[in-house]
Design a protein around this motif. Structure first.
Motif, PDB file in Angstrom:
ATOM      1  N   VAL A  23     116.582  -3.874  54.239  1.00  0.00           N
ATOM      2  CA  VAL A  23     117.006  -2.556  54.709  1.00  0.00           C
ATOM      3  C   VAL A  23     118.045  -2.678  55.817  1.00  0.00           C
ATOM      4  O   VAL A  23     119.099  -2.018  55.776  1.00  0.00           O
ATOM      5  CB  VAL A  23     115.792  -1.741  55.190  1.00  0.00           C
ATOM      6  CG1 VAL A  23     116.240  -0.493  55.947  1.00  0.00           C
ATOM      7  CG2 VAL A  23     114.923  -1.331  53.995  1.00  0.00           C
ATOM      8  N   PHE A  24     117.789  -3.540  56.795  1.00  0.00           N
ATOM      9  CA  PHE A  24     118.645  -3.565  57.985  1.00  0.00           C
ATOM     10  C   PHE A  24     119.861  -4.479  57.846  1.00  0.00           C
ATOM     11  O   PHE A  24     120.894  -4.226  58.476  1.00  0.00           O
ATOM     12  CB  PHE A  24     117.825  -3.976  59.210  1.00  0.00           C
ATOM     13  CG  PHE A  24     116.915  -2.877  59.691  1.00  0.00           C
ATOM     14  CD1 PHE A  24     117.396  -1.853  60.494  1.00  0.00           C
ATOM     15  CD2 PHE A  24     115.584  -2.839  59.313  1.00  0.00           C
ATOM     16  CE1 PHE A  24     116.568  -0.831  60.919  1.00  0.00           C
ATOM     17  CE2 PHE A  24     114.743  -1.821  59.736  1.00  0.00           C
ATOM     18  CZ  PHE A  24     115.233  -0.810  60.538  1.00  0.00           C
ATOM     19  N   VAL A  25     119.761  -5.539  57.038  1.00  0.00           N
ATOM     20  CA  VAL A  25     120.888  -6.467  56.908  1.00  0.00           C
ATOM     21  C   VAL A  25     121.788  -6.094  55.742  1.00  0.00           C
ATOM     22  O   VAL A  25     123.001  -6.323  55.786  1.00  0.00           O
ATOM     23  CB  VAL A  25     120.374  -7.923  56.751  1.00  0.00           C
ATOM     24  CG1 VAL A  25     121.533  -8.890  56.563  1.00  0.00           C
ATOM     25  CG2 VAL A  25     119.553  -8.322  57.963  1.00  0.00           C
ATOM     26  N   ASN A  26     121.215  -5.493  54.699  1.00  0.00           N
ATOM     27  CA  ASN A  26     122.002  -5.198  53.511  1.00  0.00           C
ATOM     28  C   ASN A  26     122.338  -3.725  53.356  1.00  0.00           C
ATOM     29  O   ASN A  26     123.498  -3.360  53.160  1.00  0.00           O
ATOM     30  CB  ASN A  26     121.250  -5.703  52.272  1.00  0.00           C
ATOM     31  CG  ASN A  26     122.065  -5.570  51.005  1.00  0.00           C
ATOM     32  OD1 ASN A  26     122.013  -4.546  50.331  1.00  0.00           O
ATOM     33  ND2 ASN A  26     122.827  -6.591  50.664  1.00  0.00           N
ATOM     34  N   LEU A 121     125.621 -15.810  42.697  1.00  0.00           N
ATOM     35  CA  LEU A 121     124.388 -16.597  42.703  1.00  0.00           C
ATOM     36  C   LEU A 121     123.484 -16.172  43.859  1.00  0.00           C
ATOM     37  O   LEU A 121     122.267 -16.006  43.689  1.00  0.00           O
ATOM     38  CB  LEU A 121     124.712 -18.090  42.817  1.00  0.00           C
ATOM     39  CG  LEU A 121     123.498 -19.027  42.946  1.00  0.00           C
ATOM     40  CD1 LEU A 121     122.602 -18.914  41.710  1.00  0.00           C
ATOM     41  CD2 LEU A 121     123.959 -20.468  43.143  1.00  0.00           C
ATOM     42  N   ILE A 122     124.078 -15.956  45.034  1.00  0.00           N
ATOM     43  CA  ILE A 122     123.301 -15.505  46.189  1.00  0.00           C
ATOM     44  C   ILE A 122     122.737 -14.115  45.932  1.00  0.00           C
ATOM     45  O   ILE A 122     121.579 -13.819  46.259  1.00  0.00           O
ATOM     46  CB  ILE A 122     124.179 -15.518  47.457  1.00  0.00           C
ATOM     47  CG1 ILE A 122     124.595 -16.951  47.789  1.00  0.00           C
ATOM     48  CG2 ILE A 122     123.423 -14.907  48.642  1.00  0.00           C
ATOM     49  CD1 ILE A 122     125.604 -17.042  48.894  1.00  0.00           C
ATOM     50  N   VAL A 211     113.492 -14.117  58.218  1.00  0.00           N
ATOM     51  CA  VAL A 211     114.569 -15.092  58.427  1.00  0.00           C
ATOM     52  C   VAL A 211     115.194 -15.507  57.101  1.00  0.00           C
ATOM     53  O   VAL A 211     116.429 -15.513  56.954  1.00  0.00           O
ATOM     54  CB  VAL A 211     114.033 -16.331  59.186  1.00  0.00           C
ATOM     55  CG1 VAL A 211     115.096 -17.419  59.250  1.00  0.00           C
ATOM     56  CG2 VAL A 211     113.595 -15.942  60.593  1.00  0.00           C
ATOM     57  N   SER A 212     114.373 -15.868  56.114  1.00  0.00           N
ATOM     58  CA  SER A 212     114.920 -16.351  54.833  1.00  0.00           C
ATOM     59  C   SER A 212     115.702 -15.260  54.121  1.00  0.00           C
ATOM     60  O   SER A 212     116.816 -15.491  53.618  1.00  0.00           O
ATOM     61  CB  SER A 212     113.785 -16.867  53.946  1.00  0.00           C
ATOM     62  OG  SER A 212     112.851 -15.839  53.669  1.00  0.00           O
ATOM     63  N   ALA A 213     115.157 -14.037  54.069  1.00  0.00           N
ATOM     64  CA  ALA A 213     115.856 -12.958  53.395  1.00  0.00           C
ATOM     65  C   ALA A 213     117.112 -12.546  54.150  1.00  0.00           C
ATOM     66  O   ALA A 213     118.140 -12.233  53.533  1.00  0.00           O
ATOM     67  CB  ALA A 213     114.925 -11.760  53.219  1.00  0.00           C
ATOM     68  N   SER A 214     117.075 -12.548  55.470  1.00  0.00           N
ATOM     69  CA  SER A 214     118.251 -12.196  56.272  1.00  0.00           C
ATOM     70  C   SER A 214     119.406 -13.158  55.971  1.00  0.00           C
ATOM     71  O   SER A 214     120.562 -12.729  55.838  1.00  0.00           O
ATOM     72  CB  SER A 214     117.919 -12.226  57.760  1.00  0.00           C
ATOM     73  OG  SER A 214     116.974 -11.224  58.086  1.00  0.00           O
ATOM     74  N   LEU A 215     119.093 -14.431  55.879  1.00  0.00           N
ATOM     75  CA  LEU A 215     120.143 -15.414  55.590  1.00  0.00           C
ATOM     76  C   LEU A 215     120.745 -15.180  54.206  1.00  0.00           C
ATOM     77  O   LEU A 215     121.964 -15.222  54.045  1.00  0.00           O
ATOM     78  CB  LEU A 215     119.551 -16.820  55.682  1.00  0.00           C
ATOM     79  CG  LEU A 215     119.201 -17.308  57.093  1.00  0.00           C
ATOM     80  CD1 LEU A 215     118.511 -18.681  57.021  1.00  0.00           C
ATOM     81  CD2 LEU A 215     120.444 -17.406  57.961  1.00  0.00           C
ATOM     82  N   ALA A 218     122.792 -11.883  54.257  1.00  0.00           N
ATOM     83  CA  ALA A 218     123.996 -12.019  55.093  1.00  0.00           C
ATOM     84  C   ALA A 218     125.086 -12.816  54.379  1.00  0.00           C
ATOM     85  O   ALA A 218     126.274 -12.626  54.654  1.00  0.00           O
ATOM     86  CB  ALA A 218     123.639 -12.698  56.414  1.00  0.00           C
ATOM     87  N   LEU A 219     124.692 -13.676  53.432  1.00  0.00           N
ATOM     88  CA  LEU A 219     125.656 -14.518  52.739  1.00  0.00           C
ATOM     89  C   LEU A 219     126.285 -13.830  51.537  1.00  0.00           C
ATOM     90  O   LEU A 219     127.243 -14.351  50.950  1.00  0.00           O
ATOM     91  CB  LEU A 219     124.987 -15.810  52.280  1.00  0.00           C
ATOM     92  CG  LEU A 219     124.607 -16.800  53.403  1.00  0.00           C
ATOM     93  CD1 LEU A 219     123.806 -17.954  52.828  1.00  0.00           C
ATOM     94  CD2 LEU A 219     125.848 -17.309  54.117  1.00  0.00           C
ATOM     95  N   ILE A 220     125.736 -12.664  51.129  1.00  0.00           N
ATOM     96  CA  ILE A 220     126.282 -11.975  49.963  1.00  0.00           C
ATOM     97  C   ILE A 220     127.704 -11.469  50.259  1.00  0.00           C
ATOM     98  O   ILE A 220     127.906 -10.818  51.255  1.00  0.00           O
ATOM     99  CB  ILE A 220     125.393 -10.788  49.553  1.00  0.00           C
ATOM    100  CG1 ILE A 220     124.053 -11.324  49.013  1.00  0.00           C
ATOM    101  CG2 ILE A 220     126.063  -9.935  48.488  1.00  0.00           C
ATOM    102  CD1 ILE A 220     123.108 -10.221  48.588  1.00  0.00           C
TER     103      ILE A 220
END
Length: 220
Positions: A23-26, A121-122, A211-215, A218-220
């Motif tokens: 929700v907050f990063v994407n 892929l990400i 942490v894992s989902a944020s990374l 964030a890479l998308i």
């Protein structure tokens, strides 16, 4: 997926962390981007309160879900003893309807992807994780009804969205407005329903999920 008691608590917390990160990063950064696009393409949005139009759409999504929750809770209070199966059925189809529309939006957005590269892929890894947690949560709440009907609606809805995207060409700010509505709805849904209580939660699982989902997002 079956878990022992400790594993279940950890997975619920992990899933909640994934949802919060999503929700907050994407989603919210995409709302901000859509607001900028809308201001460029719809000139009457400038200079008054409507310059926050896309955020107002997101707010309306949050209000919609809160109102829906309150109406369902009121229906349970009044009719739970008289027709509990009817109420449960209405809640199930409301959930499936909401997430089917959400999945259609994801399928539509896939039509914007033209090149097969690392970002795709990400995207696949991140949203696979997101859909798995959604799938588990819905099955946990609706059990056999989800196995018999719900999962097929959700799977098919992604293909419907993709087909719609192949045959239509909506303005980008229109698609962003739909996404903003879902963002507001998802924000309340995650905070109110997905986050476990202090006794039921697992801090380590939650932090790993965040942490894992944020990374990934964030890479998308």
């Amino acid at each position: 997926m079956k878990f022992k008691r400790i594993g279940l608590r950890r997975f619920i917390s992990f899933a909640a962390g994934v949802e919060i990160a999503y929700v907050f990063v994407n989603l919210w950064p995409q709302v901000a981007q859509t607001q900028e696009i809308a201001e460029q393409e719809i000139h009457w949005l400038e200079g008054h309160a409507m310059q926050y139009a896309i955020y107002i759409v997101a707010l309306s999504g949050l209000v919609f879900i809160y109102t829906f929750d309150r109406l369902i809770a009121r229906a349970y209070e009044v009719e739970d003893l008289q027709a509990p199966n009817v109420i449960e059925s209405a809640l199930f189809w409301a959930d499936i309807g909401f997430f089917s529309n959400y999945n259609m939006m994801m399928g539509y957005l896939l039509t914007y992807t033209e090149n097969v590269d690392t970002s795709l892929l990400i995207f696949f890894l991140a949203f696979s994780l997101h859909f798995i947690t959604n799938d588990w949560s819905l099955r946990f709440h609706h059990e056999e009804a989800y196995d018999h009907y719900g999962r097929y609606f959700l799977s098919f809805s992604i293909f419907i969205g993709f087909v719609i995207g192949q045959w239509t060409d909506f303005p980008e700010y229109f698609i962003g407005s739909v996404e903003a509505f879902v963002t507001g709805a998802m924000t309340l849904n995650v905070v109110k329903h997905e986050l476990p209580s202090e006794r039921e939660g697992d801090l380590e699982g939650f932090l790993v999920g965040v942490v894992s989902a944020s990374l990934l997002f964030a890479l998308i």
